[in-house]
Design an enzyme around this catalytic site. Sequence first.
Site, PDB file in Angstrom:
ATOM      1  CB  CYS A  80      -0.986  -0.045   1.165  1.00  0.00           C
ATOM      2  SG  CYS A  80      -2.332   1.127   0.969  1.00  0.00           S
ATOM      3  CG  HIS A 168      -3.870  -3.673   3.036  1.00  0.00           C
ATOM      4  ND1 HIS A 168      -2.909  -3.116   3.834  1.00  0.00           N
ATOM      5  CD2 HIS A 168      -4.471  -2.636   2.396  1.00  0.00           C
ATOM      6  CE1 HIS A 168      -2.926  -1.805   3.719  1.00  0.00           C
ATOM      7  NE2 HIS A 168      -3.873  -1.474   2.851  1.00  0.00           N
ATOM      8  CD  GLU A 170      -1.581  -6.011   5.485  1.00  0.00           C
ATOM      9  OE1 GLU A 170      -1.180  -6.550   4.434  1.00  0.00           O
ATOM     10  OE2 GLU A 170      -1.677  -4.777   5.614  1.00  0.00           O
ATOM     11  CB  VAL A 225      -3.673 -16.657  28.664  1.00  0.00           C
ATOM     12  CG1 VAL A 225      -2.788 -17.421  27.712  1.00  0.00           C
ATOM     13  CG2 VAL A 225      -5.098 -17.160  28.568  1.00  0.00           C
TER      14      VAL A 225
END
Length: 511
Positions: A80, A168, A170, A225
């Site tokens: 991008c 993108h 991702e 966690v």
Amino acid sequence: MQHDKVLILDFGSQYTQLIARRVRELNIYSEIHPFNKIPSNLESYKAVILSGSPMSVRSDEAFHIDLEEIRGKKPLLGVCYGAQYLAHFHGGEVGASSTREYGRAHLSHIKDGEEFFKGISAGSQVWMSHSDTIKKLPTGGVLLASTHDVENAAYKIEGETTFAIQFHPEVYHSTDGKQLLENFLIHIAGVEPDWTPDSFVEETVERLQEMLGNDRVVLGLSGGVDSSVAAMLLHKAIGENLYCIFVNNGLLRKNEFSQVLQQYEGMGLNVKGVDASARFMDALKGQADPELKRKAIGKVFIDVFDDEAHQVKDVVWLAQGTIYPDVIESVSATGGPSATIKSHHNVGGLPDYMKLKIVEPLRSLFKDEVRRVGKSMGMSAELLGRHPFPGPGLAIRILGDITPEKVAILQEVDAIFVNNLKKWDLYDQVWQAGAMLLPVNSVGVMGDERTYEKCVALRAVESTDGMTADWVNLPYEFLQATSNEIINKVKGVNRVVYDISSKPPATIEWE
Ligand code: XMP
């Protein structure tokens, strides 16, 4: 063992963290650094990715990056803004786009025989999010792919291992995004995909052993966690020299203190449970303001933890469950690099006067990776799949002042809600869930009697990091059964509502 690393240079895109996660899903270690703070040890990175940005390359304030040591010397991928930057300042041209280029698009043309697009065919869905478009490719630019609206959707630079894409990869909506990153990183850049949870555990344990030697370490367990996985790693590394402290602030879920303590003991951890409920309750007496409640709880926690830590003789280190999103220095969307500010503190945040050295074994991991690491150490799915729970616990879910009676009511309501989510197989589809005790009484009728009792709100959200969230569309039948059970079983509650607000503008917690 040294792993090949990928450097992601951040121009402030909302998706930069996602690039790092996608790369890591390929078992490749990646790091994010601001575009204007390129690490000096560049030789340790095998490939570089330039992120997107809310900035326009055409703006006077466009972000400029020094690519001297990167371009033509290392495999480089511009995404991008990164793609536009490589075009605009290197003989090409970027202009405002005339068509809307946001959301789903499909590759209409892909150049034949390109390794970069191996396994990806025309028609593949990609995610666009830009208002500028590349009108002319840079010097040496070779067109690799187009969409219907965007001609220069992907290009490479002849004679270099430089690639650029307008879309993108991702974002999950780019259906072949992972394949494309694999093509670039593994097949073109030759990065070895050998960074796995097992290798992380092995190397971290070795590193911790070297760093800590025979030193003693204290760690505050929260039941969550991150602190649990951090504790297991340290336990593997230094065994009995790890002293865990689990404080009951009296604001945990129903039976949580004893259950979690048992679980920790079963994992072989050297853990001391400290029931300080009375001290917390005392400090909270009469406090109705959310921030003052947080402060009071924070202060008592530090006092209790400090007392306990001092009872461990010769302790040198304080371990914390800090994870990568808390440490990434990202570029702010409003321009100018700035550090992300963590607004909430979990069990960490202890004062400097403790004079302990800090060890943070999870500093390089995203939350989902923390879970994978926990799994690879054999930790139970139940513990690893637990919803996040705020440090101040039920205190910020009881609106207004807190009394032991209100805590008891909310614990019952919360337990019914959460147990039902589990029973209905909904727990894992929800990112976080809990109940709020509202400071209102409303009129009801039970049998022949009028009641005037408390109202509770149920909240269940989907999210990835808690920064934004949406309410979960829980089945009506589930809500019906849960509401009935709460009103029938919990004395003092005669009304249940379900929160249908997203964040923003609402927040997840009510206080
Ligand atoms: P909000 O309410 O800000 O919550 O949308 C986002 C996430 O942060 C948690 N949260 C806290 N965690 N101390 C914590 O440790 C706090 O004071 C605190 N306040 C909110 C919240 O549970 C959610 O996961």
